[in-house]
Structure formats: C-alpha cells, structure tokens
Write an enzyme that holds these catalytic residues in place. Structure first.
Site, PDB file in Angstrom:
ATOM      1  CE  LYS A  22      -1.845   1.606   4.003  1.00 53.85           C
ATOM      2  NZ  LYS A  22      -1.568   3.022   4.311  1.00 53.85           N
ATOM      3  CG  ASN A  23       2.128   2.724   3.541  1.00 53.74           C
ATOM      4  OD1 ASN A  23       0.965   3.004   3.216  1.00 53.74           O
ATOM      5  ND2 ASN A  23       2.473   2.511   4.792  1.00 53.74           N
ATOM      6  CB  CYS A 116      -4.922   6.407  11.086  1.00 51.25           C
ATOM      7  SG  CYS A 116      -5.050   5.123   9.867  1.00 51.25           S
ATOM      8  NE  ARG A 121      -0.610  10.217  10.183  1.00 52.19           N
ATOM      9  CZ  ARG A 121      -0.920   9.197   9.386  1.00 52.19           C
ATOM     10  NH1 ARG A 121      -2.100   8.678   9.423  1.00 52.19           N
ATOM     11  NH2 ARG A 121      -0.028   8.746   8.525  1.00 52.19           N
ATOM     12  N   PRO A 122       0.270  16.654  11.229  1.00 53.50           N
ATOM     13  CG  PRO A 122       1.828  18.005  12.288  1.00 53.50           C
ATOM     14  CD  PRO A 122       1.068  16.720  12.446  1.00 53.50           C
ATOM     15  CG  ASP A 305       2.930   1.526   9.542  1.00 52.24           C
ATOM     16  OD1 ASP A 305       3.134   1.701   8.335  1.00 52.24           O
ATOM     17  OD2 ASP A 305       2.618   2.447  10.315  1.00 52.24           O
ATOM     18  NE  ARG A 397      -7.400   4.266   5.458  1.00 49.94           N
ATOM     19  CZ  ARG A 397      -6.927   5.355   6.059  1.00 49.94           C
ATOM     20  NH1 ARG A 397      -7.392   5.719   7.229  1.00 49.94           N
ATOM     21  NH2 ARG A 397      -5.975   6.070   5.498  1.00 49.94           N
TER      22      ARG A 397
HETATM   23  C1  EPZ Z   1       3.646   7.220   6.489  1.00 48.83           C
HETATM   24  O1  EPZ Z   1       2.809   8.166   7.135  1.00 48.83           O
HETATM   25  C2  EPZ Z   1       2.813   5.956   6.335  1.00 48.83           C
HETATM   26  N1  EPZ Z   1       1.653   6.223   5.507  1.00 48.83           N
HETATM   27  C3  EPZ Z   1       2.370   5.462   7.708  1.00 48.83           C
HETATM   28  O2  EPZ Z   1       1.670   4.231   7.510  1.00 48.83           O
HETATM   29  C4  EPZ Z   1       3.617   5.190   8.566  1.00 48.83           C
HETATM   30  O3  EPZ Z   1       3.200   4.814   9.864  1.00 48.83           O
HETATM   31  C5  EPZ Z   1       4.469   6.472   8.637  1.00 48.83           C
HETATM   32  O4  EPZ Z   1       4.799   6.919   7.303  1.00 48.83           O
HETATM   33  C6  EPZ Z   1       5.774   6.239   9.410  1.00 48.83           C
HETATM   34  O5  EPZ Z   1       6.502   5.213   8.817  1.00 48.83           O
HETATM   35  C7  EPZ Z   1       1.769   6.153   4.141  1.00 48.83           C
HETATM   36  O6  EPZ Z   1       2.833   5.879   3.617  1.00 48.83           O
HETATM   37  C8  EPZ Z   1       0.523   6.390   3.345  1.00 48.83           C
HETATM   38  P1  EPZ Z   1       5.508  10.654   8.720  1.00 48.83           P
HETATM   39  P2  EPZ Z   1       3.250   9.727   7.227  1.00 48.83           P
HETATM   40  O7  EPZ Z   1       5.363  11.888   7.925  1.00 48.83           O
HETATM   41  O8  EPZ Z   1       3.933  10.102   5.984  1.00 48.83           O
HETATM   42  C9  EPZ Z   1       5.085  14.045  12.033  1.00 48.83           C
HETATM   43  C10 EPZ Z   1      -0.134   2.737   7.696  1.00 48.83           C
HETATM   44  O9  EPZ Z   1      -0.601   2.137   8.681  1.00 48.83           O
HETATM   45  N2  EPZ Z   1       4.980  15.025  10.942  1.00 48.83           N
HETATM   46  O10 EPZ Z   1       6.764   9.856   8.614  1.00 48.83           O
HETATM   47  O11 EPZ Z   1       2.084  10.502   7.668  1.00 48.83           O
HETATM   48  C11 EPZ Z   1       3.891  13.097  12.095  1.00 48.83           C
HETATM   49  O12 EPZ Z   1       2.822  13.694  12.803  1.00 48.83           O
HETATM   50  C12 EPZ Z   1       0.250   4.196   7.833  1.00 48.83           C
HETATM   51  O13 EPZ Z   1       0.076   2.207   6.573  1.00 48.83           O
HETATM   52  C13 EPZ Z   1       4.920  16.388  11.265  1.00 48.83           C
HETATM   53  O14 EPZ Z   1       4.941  16.770  12.437  1.00 48.83           O
HETATM   54  O15 EPZ Z   1       4.290   9.654   8.434  1.00 48.83           O
HETATM   55  C14 EPZ Z   1       4.469  11.897  12.806  1.00 48.83           C
HETATM   56  O16 EPZ Z   1       4.426  12.130  14.210  1.00 48.83           O
HETATM   57  C15 EPZ Z   1      -0.066   4.750   9.207  1.00 48.83           C
HETATM   58  N3  EPZ Z   1       4.817  17.292  10.267  1.00 48.83           N
HETATM   59  C16 EPZ Z   1       5.921  11.876  12.327  1.00 48.83           C
HETATM   60  O17 EPZ Z   1       6.180  13.179  11.782  1.00 48.83           O
HETATM   61  C17 EPZ Z   1       4.810  16.923   8.939  1.00 48.83           C
HETATM   62  O18 EPZ Z   1       4.746  17.805   8.057  1.00 48.83           O
HETATM   63  C18 EPZ Z   1       6.208  10.843  11.243  1.00 48.83           C
HETATM   64  O19 EPZ Z   1       5.210  11.019  10.248  1.00 48.83           O
HETATM   65  C19 EPZ Z   1       4.881  15.536   8.633  1.00 48.83           C
HETATM   66  C20 EPZ Z   1       4.975  14.607   9.650  1.00 48.83           C
END
Ligand code: EPZ
Length: 416
Positions: A22-23, A116, A121-122, A305, A397
């Site tokens: 998916k990712n 989710c 998740r900003p 995850d 999903r």
């Molecule tokens: C991706 O989410 C994945 N989703 C998530 O998988 C996965 O858990 C995550 O990466 C971490 O590996 C997809 O690929 C579609 P991040 P993403 O940006 O991109 C903070 C699943 O179950 N952050 O690495 O949203 C954020 O809040 C899903 O398949 C900011 O603060 O994750 C988090 O605490 C769930 N500001 C941390 O960084 C930003 O602009 C890591 O988030 C972006 C992120």
C-alpha cells in the site's frame, strides 16, 4: 455489518501470497501525474486507500483502468478540476498529490488531508519545504492553496525524518529547475521504490535509501511499466497471526531484506523464522518467551506500523513486556480494546506496559484505525471463544481479503 467474527483456537497451516505494498503504491500512483502518457503499475493492491487514490486521479481527468492487479493510468486527458473532498478527507496520502500537481499545473488547492486517528499528523514540513522551493502557500482553517510558476531546487533540511514529506518533496523536485537536497530523508523501502519508479521514467535521483537525497530536475519523464514490491507490513501481519495462533505458514513473496528488524523481534518472542529466497517460513506460537521491550523507530528500526500487531502478540506471550512508540503521539488506541479481551496493559506517556496474563477471551471490540484493527483480528485468533471486530472498513484500507486469506490458512472467521 461492517465487522469480522472470529472463533479463536485454530492453528494456522499453509501458505499465503503477500499483496503489493500500500505505502509503495500510493506515492507511485501520485507520481504518474508527472508523466504525460500511460503508466502500467503491476501488483497494485486492491484496497480502499488505492481505490480512493485512483478516484482522485480520475477526478483530475486521468483515464484509469484496472485489469486484476495491473492498473493503467493515462494522464494525457488530465484537466485541473476540484478533487472530490470525500476521497481527499479519507486518507492522508492525498497530500502526496500536492508536489506532483504543483509540478504539473503550478497550482493546487486542497482541504487538509485525513487519515488514521493515530496523531495530529500535520503537514507543516511539506508546506514549509514547498515554500523554500518557490511556492506561495496560503492556509486557512480548512485547507491551503499552493502556487508556483515553476518550482526551483533548494537545500531542504528537515527537523526530523518524515516519510510523507520525503515522498512529496521528491515529487516536487524531479521536474524542478535545478538541484534539490533533502536531508534527513526517510530511508523506508517505499521511498526506495518511488525513487526506482521515477529513475526508470528518467528522473535523476541519488542517495535512495540513505538519509541524503540529491535530485537533479529534468525537463520530462517518460511513461513506464513498474511492479510494486510486496507489502512488508502485511507480511508482518500474517507473521504475527501465526505467532498468535500457532502453526506453520509460508509467506510467499514477503520482502525478507526489508523485514530484518521485524524478524529479529519475532525470534526474540519465540517464533522460528526461516528466511527463504522467495519468502519467509514462520512457525510457533509465542509462549513463555516474550520480549521485554519493543521500540519503534525510523527505518531500518522496528516499524511503527507493526507496533499494535506486536502488542497483540505480546499480550499472548504469557510474559510481561513494554512497547515504546517513538513516531506517533497517539498510537495506543488498541489498548482499551485488548483490555476488553482480558489483556493487562497500562499506558504511561509513549510506553505501554503489557502485563503477563494466562490468555485472552473473546469479546466485541472496535477497530479504531488500520493497523490496530488488524491487530485485534490477530489477538482474536488465539482468544478463547468468539470475538467480533467492528469497523472492518479501517482494515479494508490496507488489507486485501484478510478473511479469505486467514480462512485458507485454517483460521475460523467470517465477515459479519
Ligand atoms: C507514512 O505516514 C505511512 N503512511 C504510515 O503508515 C507510517 O506509519 C508512517 O509513514 C511512518 O513510517 C503512508 O505511507 C501512506 P511521517 P506519514 O510523515 O507520511 C510528524 C499505515 O498504517 N509530521 O513519517 O504521515 C507526524 O505527525 C500508515 O500504513 C509532522 O509533524 O508519516 C508523525 O508524528 C499509518 N509534520 C511523524 O512526523 C509533517 O509535516 C512521522 O510522520 C509531517 C509529519
């Protein structure tokens, strides 16, 4: 009903083929917007997040067709029109369209993406970096508009690793004017797949899989055919199902080289794991051999995850342990649901303390998000009696046919 009924107690036996990731699929589908013509994406999973991404591409005028696991996207009839907010708000990965649409049209207005409930998740890192690449970004309470005649390369230093920000900025940079550096870049296998897809279309990207990505903008990308790799989290989910229910399962196509942290924790928890050329053979129910601490981190550390899945297995191990979540601030939503099944778990900050119990009993429990929902199914496989996991749509999903696949392995469960 939007649920799954599970009759616990059966061991698993047999083999299951792991679906496409998916990712990895979602950013690659977004990347097709950067390419004029028809791309063919093989092994694309048939799950609702992919369905919503394909709907978004169709809402932009792209022609989309699916023939079993092959998805063809023709972007030549692309037109700028509003994206349906129901798809945008359903999933977070819609934000990945921002970089691609800015590069293709010079303007994108979008509601803040959904996703989710595992944290705020900003997308501040995405928007701040796009501003550094020359985009003007106006925000209000509901969403934002970003504009750029042509994005320009920049040195983007992020305060911490973000998978989505790395992906979005790669998409913004491949056609930008000049060189872009992203540091620290995420190193996940899904980032590496995105870079591989884009390089096969003519992009110039160095450092894939490292913390420093260097992207030289090019004028044009060419249509390609690309095969999505197997989903390492889905493979880990079936691994946990076997550790929970007991038995022996061959996870065909599981991406062994991308799962080392998961496999070593599984072995510490008592599973026996055989790494094969074409997948993984896992045997054993965990008991009396729990692991005292599971700590999530950025790749190649243990993936967030897989955290809920291992919490489910840990509750069944008969030993106490701790789960430390370092990526998301609210990823213990499964705890109250596992407690309904008899688990003894207390949360202090970003650590869940899992007490030793003799086993779990069936209950009616509610999926709150994708991976927690799958983890409740994993726990129910070993619980004494019948469980019902509601809100199955969260699980849909990310998982193709999880009920069919587990039934084929000998589990006793059904759609409810
Ligand atoms: C991706 O989410 C994945 N989703 C998530 O998988 C996965 O858990 C995550 O990466 C971490 O590996 C997809 O690929 C579609 P991040 P993403 O940006 O991109 C903070 C699943 O179950 N952050 O690495 O949203 C954020 O809040 C899903 O398949 C900011 O603060 O994750 C988090 O605490 C769930 N500001 C941390 O960084 C930003 O602009 C890591 O988030 C972006 C992120």
């Amino acid at each position: 009903m939007d649920a799954i009924r599970i009759y616990g107690g059966n061991c698993l036996d047999g083999q299951t083929t792991i679906q496409g990731s998916k990712n990895a699929s979602l950013p690659i589908l977004a990347a097709t917007l950067l390419i004029d013509g028809t791309c063919e994406i093989e092994n694309c999973p048939d799950i609702s997040d992919v369905y919503h991404m394909l709907r978004l591409l169709e809402s932009l005028g792209c022609k989309v067709e699916r023939e079993r696991t092959v998805v063809r996207i023709d972007t030549q009839s692309f037109s700028e029109c509003d994206m349906p907010s129901d798809s945008v708000c359903v999933m977070r990965s819609s934000v990945m369209l921002v970089g691609a649409l800015l590069a293709r049209t010079g303007k994108i207005c979008m509601e803040y993406p959904g996703g989710c409930v595992i944290g705020a998740r900003p997308i501040d890192l995405h928007l701040k970096s796009l501003r550094q690449m020359g985009a003007s970004v106006q925000e209000d309470a509901k969403g934002f508009c970003a504009e750029a005649a042509r994005l320009r390369g920049a040195v983007l230093r992020l305060p911490f690793v973000s998978v989505g920000a790395t992906e979005n900025l790669i998409l913004a940079a491949v056609l930008a004017d000049g060189e872009t550096v992203i540091e620290p870049a995420a190193r996940e296998p899904e980032i590496q797949s995105l870079c591989e897809f884009l390089r096969s279309a003519g992009a110039q990207i160095e450092g894939s899989g490292t913390e420093r990505l260097v992207i030289h903008g090019v004028e044009k990308l060419m249509p390609v055919r690309y095969r999505i790799p197997a989903d390492r989290i889905v493979a880990g989910t079936y691994l946990c199902a076997c550790m929970s229910a007991g038995g022996r399962v061959f996870l065909r196509d599981a991406p062994v080289s991308h799962m080392e942290s998961v496999l070593s924790y599984a072995e510490r928890m008592g599973a026996s794991v055989s790494r094969e050329a074409d997948g993984i053979v896992v045997t054993g129910r965990v008991h009396e051999s729990g692991c005292d601490l599971v700590r999530t981190g950025c790749y190649p550390e243990f993936p967030t995850d897989m955290q809920s899945l291992f919490m489910a297995v840990m509750t069944l191990s008969g030993k106490a342990g701790r789960i430390e979540e370092t990526v998301f601030e609210n990823r213990f939503r499964i705890v109250p649901e596992l407690r309904k099944m008899g688990a003894d778990i207390t949360v202090q900050g970003n650590v869940a303390h899992v007490g030793a119990v003799d086993g779990l009993h069936g209950a009616i429990v509610q999926a709150q998000e994708l991976r927690g929902g799958a983890a409740l199914v994993v726990a129910a496989l070993a619980a004494d009696g019948t469980s019902i996991v509601t809100n199955r749509h969260y699980i849909d999903r990310g998982y193709e046919d999880i009920v069919l696949n587990l039934r084929a392995l000998g589990a006793d469960l059904e759609l409810a």
